[in-house]
Scaffold this motif. Structure first.
Motif, PDB file in Angstrom:
ATOM      1  N   LEU A   1     -11.268  -9.142 -27.760  1.00 41.02           N
ATOM      2  CA  LEU A   1     -10.723  -7.981 -28.457  1.00 41.02           C
ATOM      3  C   LEU A   1     -10.394  -6.894 -27.439  1.00 41.02           C
ATOM      4  O   LEU A   1     -11.077  -6.756 -26.426  1.00 41.02           O
ATOM      5  N   PRO A   2      -9.352  -6.109 -27.706  1.00 41.38           N
ATOM      6  CA  PRO A   2      -9.004  -5.034 -26.760  1.00 41.38           C
ATOM      7  C   PRO A   2     -10.025  -3.908 -26.802  1.00 41.38           C
ATOM      8  O   PRO A   2     -10.775  -3.752 -27.767  1.00 41.38           O
ATOM      9  N   ASP A   3     -10.046  -3.125 -25.765  1.00 44.32           N
ATOM     10  CA  ASP A   3     -10.870  -1.931 -25.681  1.00 44.32           C
ATOM     11  C   ASP A   3     -10.472  -0.976 -26.812  1.00 44.32           C
ATOM     12  O   ASP A   3      -9.276  -0.808 -27.079  1.00 44.32           O
ATOM     13  N   PRO A   4     -11.427  -0.355 -27.511  1.00 47.20           N
ATOM     14  CA  PRO A   4     -11.090   0.533 -28.632  1.00 47.20           C
ATOM     15  C   PRO A   4     -10.123   1.664 -28.277  1.00 47.20           C
ATOM     16  O   PRO A   4      -9.188   1.936 -29.035  1.00 47.20           O
ATOM     17  N   ILE A   5     -10.325   2.313 -27.146  1.00 48.24           N
ATOM     18  CA  ILE A   5      -9.458   3.440 -26.786  1.00 48.24           C
ATOM     19  C   ILE A   5      -8.060   2.946 -26.432  1.00 48.24           C
ATOM     20  O   ILE A   5      -7.051   3.541 -26.829  1.00 48.24           O
ATOM     21  N   GLU A   6      -7.979   1.832 -25.720  1.00 50.07           N
ATOM     22  CA  GLU A   6      -6.663   1.253 -25.415  1.00 50.07           C
ATOM     23  C   GLU A   6      -5.953   0.824 -26.697  1.00 50.07           C
ATOM     24  O   GLU A   6      -4.733   0.975 -26.819  1.00 50.07           O
ATOM     25  N   ALA A   7      -6.714   0.321 -27.666  1.00 54.44           N
ATOM     26  CA  ALA A   7      -6.123  -0.072 -28.947  1.00 54.44           C
ATOM     27  C   ALA A   7      -5.567   1.152 -29.679  1.00 54.44           C
ATOM     28  O   ALA A   7      -4.468   1.098 -30.233  1.00 54.44           O
ATOM     29  N   ILE A   8      -6.305   2.241 -29.681  1.00 52.04           N
ATOM     30  CA  ILE A   8      -5.830   3.477 -30.324  1.00 52.04           C
ATOM     31  C   ILE A   8      -4.528   3.920 -29.672  1.00 52.04           C
ATOM     32  O   ILE A   8      -3.553   4.242 -30.359  1.00 52.04           O
ATOM     33  N   GLN A   9      -4.494   3.918 -28.347  1.00 52.31           N
ATOM     34  CA  GLN A   9      -3.291   4.345 -27.637  1.00 52.31           C
ATOM     35  C   GLN A   9      -2.115   3.414 -27.930  1.00 52.31           C
ATOM     36  O   GLN A   9      -0.984   3.864 -28.130  1.00 52.31           O
ATOM     37  N   TYR A  10      -2.376   2.118 -28.010  1.00 53.13           N
ATOM     38  CA  TYR A  10      -1.321   1.158 -28.332  1.00 53.13           C
ATOM     39  C   TYR A  10      -0.769   1.415 -29.738  1.00 53.13           C
ATOM     40  O   TYR A  10       0.440   1.468 -29.936  1.00 53.13           O
ATOM     41  N   TYR A  11      -1.661   1.571 -30.693  1.00 55.86           N
ATOM     42  CA  TYR A  11      -1.221   1.813 -32.072  1.00 55.86           C
ATOM     43  C   TYR A  11      -0.464   3.140 -32.178  1.00 55.86           C
ATOM     44  O   TYR A  11       0.510   3.236 -32.930  1.00 55.86           O
ATOM     45  N   MET A  12      -0.897   4.146 -31.438  1.00 53.51           N
ATOM     46  CA  MET A  12      -0.171   5.421 -31.428  1.00 53.51           C
ATOM     47  C   MET A  12       1.248   5.205 -30.893  1.00 53.51           C
ATOM     48  O   MET A  12       2.219   5.673 -31.488  1.00 53.51           O
ATOM     49  N   ASP A  13       1.350   4.520 -29.765  1.00 54.55           N
ATOM     50  CA  ASP A  13       2.649   4.281 -29.132  1.00 54.55           C
ATOM     51  C   ASP A  13       3.585   3.500 -30.044  1.00 54.55           C
ATOM     52  O   ASP A  13       4.765   3.842 -30.174  1.00 54.55           O
ATOM     53  N   THR A  14       3.075   2.447 -30.682  1.00 52.65           N
ATOM     54  CA  THR A  14       3.942   1.607 -31.505  1.00 52.65           C
ATOM     55  C   THR A  14       4.367   2.284 -32.803  1.00 52.65           C
ATOM     56  O   THR A  14       5.356   1.882 -33.413  1.00 52.65           O
ATOM     57  N   ARG A  15       3.654   3.301 -33.206  1.00 53.57           N
ATOM     58  CA  ARG A  15       4.002   4.022 -34.428  1.00 53.57           C
ATOM     59  C   ARG A  15       4.627   5.384 -34.157  1.00 53.57           C
ATOM     60  O   ARG A  15       4.933   6.131 -35.074  1.00 53.57           O
ATOM     61  N   GLY A  16       4.778   5.713 -32.881  1.00 56.31           N
ATOM     62  CA  GLY A  16       5.382   6.987 -32.519  1.00 56.31           C
ATOM     63  C   GLY A  16       4.483   8.180 -32.818  1.00 56.31           C
ATOM     64  O   GLY A  16       4.969   9.285 -33.009  1.00 56.31           O
ATOM     65  N   TRP A  17       3.183   7.963 -32.845  1.00 52.77           N
ATOM     66  CA  TRP A  17       2.236   9.048 -33.112  1.00 52.77           C
ATOM     67  C   TRP A  17       1.973   9.842 -31.844  1.00 52.77           C
ATOM     68  O   TRP A  17       1.910   9.290 -30.748  1.00 52.77           O
ATOM     69  N   SER A  18       1.782  11.140 -31.997  1.00 54.07           N
ATOM     70  CA  SER A  18       1.385  12.002 -30.885  1.00 54.07           C
ATOM     71  C   SER A  18      -0.115  12.262 -31.011  1.00 54.07           C
ATOM     72  O   SER A  18      -0.748  11.884 -32.002  1.00 54.07           O
TER      73      SER A  18
ATOM     74  N   ILE B   1     -13.793   5.953 -37.176  1.00 58.54           N
ATOM     75  CA  ILE B   1     -13.429   4.537 -37.244  1.00 58.54           C
ATOM     76  C   ILE B   1     -12.808   4.217 -38.597  1.00 58.54           C
ATOM     77  O   ILE B   1     -11.779   3.552 -38.680  1.00 58.54           O
ATOM     78  N   ARG B   2     -13.416   4.724 -39.659  1.00 62.07           N
ATOM     79  CA  ARG B   2     -12.866   4.491 -41.002  1.00 62.07           C
ATOM     80  C   ARG B   2     -11.443   5.047 -41.125  1.00 62.07           C
ATOM     81  O   ARG B   2     -10.551   4.390 -41.651  1.00 62.07           O
ATOM     82  N   LYS B   3     -11.251   6.261 -40.645  1.00 62.74           N
ATOM     83  CA  LYS B   3      -9.925   6.875 -40.765  1.00 62.74           C
ATOM     84  C   LYS B   3      -8.892   6.173 -39.899  1.00 62.74           C
ATOM     85  O   LYS B   3      -7.746   5.983 -40.316  1.00 62.74           O
ATOM     86  N   LEU B   4      -9.263   5.783 -38.682  1.00 57.99           N
ATOM     87  CA  LEU B   4      -8.338   5.051 -37.811  1.00 57.99           C
ATOM     88  C   LEU B   4      -7.950   3.717 -38.444  1.00 57.99           C
ATOM     89  O   LEU B   4      -6.798   3.288 -38.367  1.00 57.99           O
ATOM     90  N   ASN B   5      -8.913   3.071 -39.078  1.00 56.64           N
ATOM     91  CA  ASN B   5      -8.652   1.817 -39.756  1.00 56.64           C
ATOM     92  C   ASN B   5      -7.696   2.026 -40.929  1.00 56.64           C
ATOM     93  O   ASN B   5      -6.728   1.291 -41.097  1.00 56.64           O
ATOM     94  N   GLN B   6      -7.929   3.049 -41.712  1.00 61.29           N
ATOM     95  CA  GLN B   6      -7.102   3.300 -42.895  1.00 61.29           C
ATOM     96  C   GLN B   6      -5.713   3.819 -42.537  1.00 61.29           C
ATOM     97  O   GLN B   6      -4.717   3.370 -43.094  1.00 61.29           O
ATOM     98  N   GLU B   7      -5.634   4.764 -41.616  1.00 59.45           N
ATOM     99  CA  GLU B   7      -4.354   5.425 -41.339  1.00 59.45           C
ATOM    100  C   GLU B   7      -3.490   4.706 -40.306  1.00 59.45           C
ATOM    101  O   GLU B   7      -2.273   4.723 -40.403  1.00 59.45           O
ATOM    102  N   LEU B   8      -4.119   4.100 -39.313  1.00 64.17           N
ATOM    103  CA  LEU B   8      -3.339   3.392 -38.291  1.00 64.17           C
ATOM    104  C   LEU B   8      -3.387   1.882 -38.466  1.00 64.17           C
ATOM    105  O   LEU B   8      -2.613   1.153 -37.841  1.00 64.17           O
ATOM    106  N   GLY B   9      -4.328   1.406 -39.269  1.00 63.81           N
ATOM    107  CA  GLY B   9      -4.443  -0.034 -39.480  1.00 63.81           C
ATOM    108  C   GLY B   9      -5.118  -0.775 -38.350  1.00 63.81           C
ATOM    109  O   GLY B   9      -4.986  -1.995 -38.236  1.00 63.81           O
TER     110      GLY B   9
END
Length: 125
Positions: free
Chosen positions: A54-71, A100-108
């Motif tokens: 599994l990817p590192d949690p912080i790297e995963a957050i950054q990846y999901y932000m990038d792919t969704r155009g989130w700042s 974690i719950r919010k990241l799961n719900q809002e970013l998937g």
């Protein structure tokens, strides 16, 4: 090819070639049944021998932000404040259960990625 468990890399490669030959089999035929069985064997072998970490949690957050155009600003709704966003992304603050719950719900982002332990930056006291 005789059906048997996949035990070696050579067995695995041979099974992949057999699957490739059956890939366009018509549904509800002996060939499609064979394709199903071979695919199940490959899946079992890969699960045991080709596990993907599994990817590192912080790297995963950054990846999901990038792919969704989130700042970083967009992330505030998940992490609570601008300061929290900065501290989490710079590894100075760990993710909380609520984050974690919010990241799961809002970013998937899958929870199993977010709950993994990860390195935090050491702060000098």
């Amino acid at each position: 090819m005789k059906l048997r468990p996949i035990k070696t890399e050579a067995d695995y490669q041979a099974t992949l070639k057999a699957i490739e030959l059956l890939f366009n089999a018509a549904p509800n035929t002996p060939e499609s049944d064979r394709l199903d069985v071979l695919s199940t064997l490959v899946e079992a072998y890969e699960k045991e021998h080709c596990a993907i970490e599994l990817p590192d949690p912080i790297e995963a957050i950054q990846y999901y932000m990038d792919t969704r155009g989130w700042s970083r600003h967009d992330l505030e709704s998940c992490l609570g404040s601008r300061a929290n966003v900065t501290e989490v992304l710079s590894r100075k603050r760990p993710l909380t259960l609520e984050m974690i719950r919010k990241l799961n719900q809002e970013l998937g982002i899958p929870a199993e990625i977010l709950i993994q332990p990860y390195e935090l930056m050491q702060t000098s006291a």
